[in-house]
Design a protein around this motif. Structure first.
Motif, PDB file in Angstrom:
ATOM      1  N   GLN A  19       0.409  -1.362  -0.406  1.00  0.00           N
ATOM      2  CA  GLN A  19       0.311   0.292   0.043  1.00  0.00           C
ATOM      3  C   GLN A  19       1.320   0.920   0.093  1.00  0.00           C
ATOM      4  O   GLN A  19       0.280   1.996  -0.042  1.00  0.00           O
ATOM      5  CB  GLN A  19      -0.401  -0.032   1.359  1.00  0.00           C
ATOM      6  N   HIS A  39       1.054   5.770  10.104  1.00  0.00           N
ATOM      7  CA  HIS A  39       1.502   4.995   8.358  1.00  0.00           C
ATOM      8  C   HIS A  39       2.514   6.900   8.430  1.00  0.00           C
ATOM      9  O   HIS A  39       2.139   7.183   7.953  1.00  0.00           O
ATOM     10  CB  HIS A  39       0.668   4.480   7.787  1.00  0.00           C
ATOM     11  N   ARG A  59      -5.034   6.443   5.969  1.00  0.00           N
ATOM     12  CA  ARG A  59      -5.348   5.283   5.110  1.00  0.00           C
ATOM     13  C   ARG A  59      -6.649   5.629   4.835  1.00  0.00           C
ATOM     14  O   ARG A  59      -6.742   5.555   3.993  1.00  0.00           O
ATOM     15  CB  ARG A  59      -5.144   4.128   6.401  1.00  0.00           C
TER      16      ARG A  59
ATOM     17  N   ASP B  17      -6.638  -4.748   9.776  1.00  0.00           N
ATOM     18  CA  ASP B  17      -7.419  -3.973   8.265  1.00  0.00           C
ATOM     19  C   ASP B  17      -7.856  -4.799   7.244  1.00  0.00           C
ATOM     20  O   ASP B  17      -8.210  -6.244   7.011  1.00  0.00           O
ATOM     21  CB  ASP B  17      -5.807  -3.433   7.948  1.00  0.00           C
TER      22      ASP B  17
END
Lengths: 123, 123
Positions: A19, A39, A59, B17
């Motif tokens: 990702q 992140h 995210r 996730d």
């Protein structure tokens, strides 16, 4: 870059996942307490290094965010540590206020008790 | 479960996730030092809670692993902290030996210096 070079060398070669993200663990530079986990993509890492303030990639929103941009509770970076395979960072920072959006000093304000329930431990 | 209930309640409802993973930050229970970052799926979380030894999900191998199962350098869990949105854990543990597969005490044995290179700081 070979695994050995990545682990033993002095070249910073961050490893982003599928990702495009790596994990950032923010630690209070004064106390060592873990404040939050978020992140970073390449953009967030560059912004963090350029400004000295912790930036992350959201995210859920899919965008760059500077921690504290609305609340004022920024995180001034003092040191960045890199792990063996360079896919995680420890960001030692001085928090301008509570790190958690709930107002708690740290996002980790609950412990998992033996009965399986969460107990509040920090404010 | 609403966001508010997840953040303020006493019910443990881990949020995995899209890959079925959550982040685990292992901290030395004695010193508070961050030792490693790895990922847990539901199976690894259950194994960790049942055995008292830190288990993770290997993203590269796609399997459950008990940290230290071959090296002997296990991580005995003393306490698990949960963050606000319940997608990350701080695992306070007593390490039986070096946490890093390279033999270093912690996986975070290098700092990112101002010149952009990595400097070794821990052994």
């Amino acid at each position: 870059m070979s695994d050995v070079a990545r682990e033993t060398g002095d070249r910073f070669q961050p490893k982003f996942d599928a990702q495009g993200l790596m994990t950032g663990v923010v630690v209070d530079a004064s106390t060592g307490e873990v404040l939050m986990v978020a992140h970073l993509d390449e953009e967030a890492l560059a912004a963090t290094r350029e400004t000295g303030l912790a930036h992350f990639h959201s995210r859920s929103r899919g965008t760059l965010w500077c921690k504290g941009e609305t609340s004022g509770n920024t995180l001034r970076v003092q040191e960045i540590l890199v792990d063996c395979d360079q896919d995680a960072l420890v960001i030692k920072a001085q928090p301008a206020g509570p790190a958690c959006h709930t107002g708690a000093r740290t996002c980790f304000y609950r412990r998992l008790a033996d009965d399986g329930l969460l107990q509040r431990i920090a404010s």
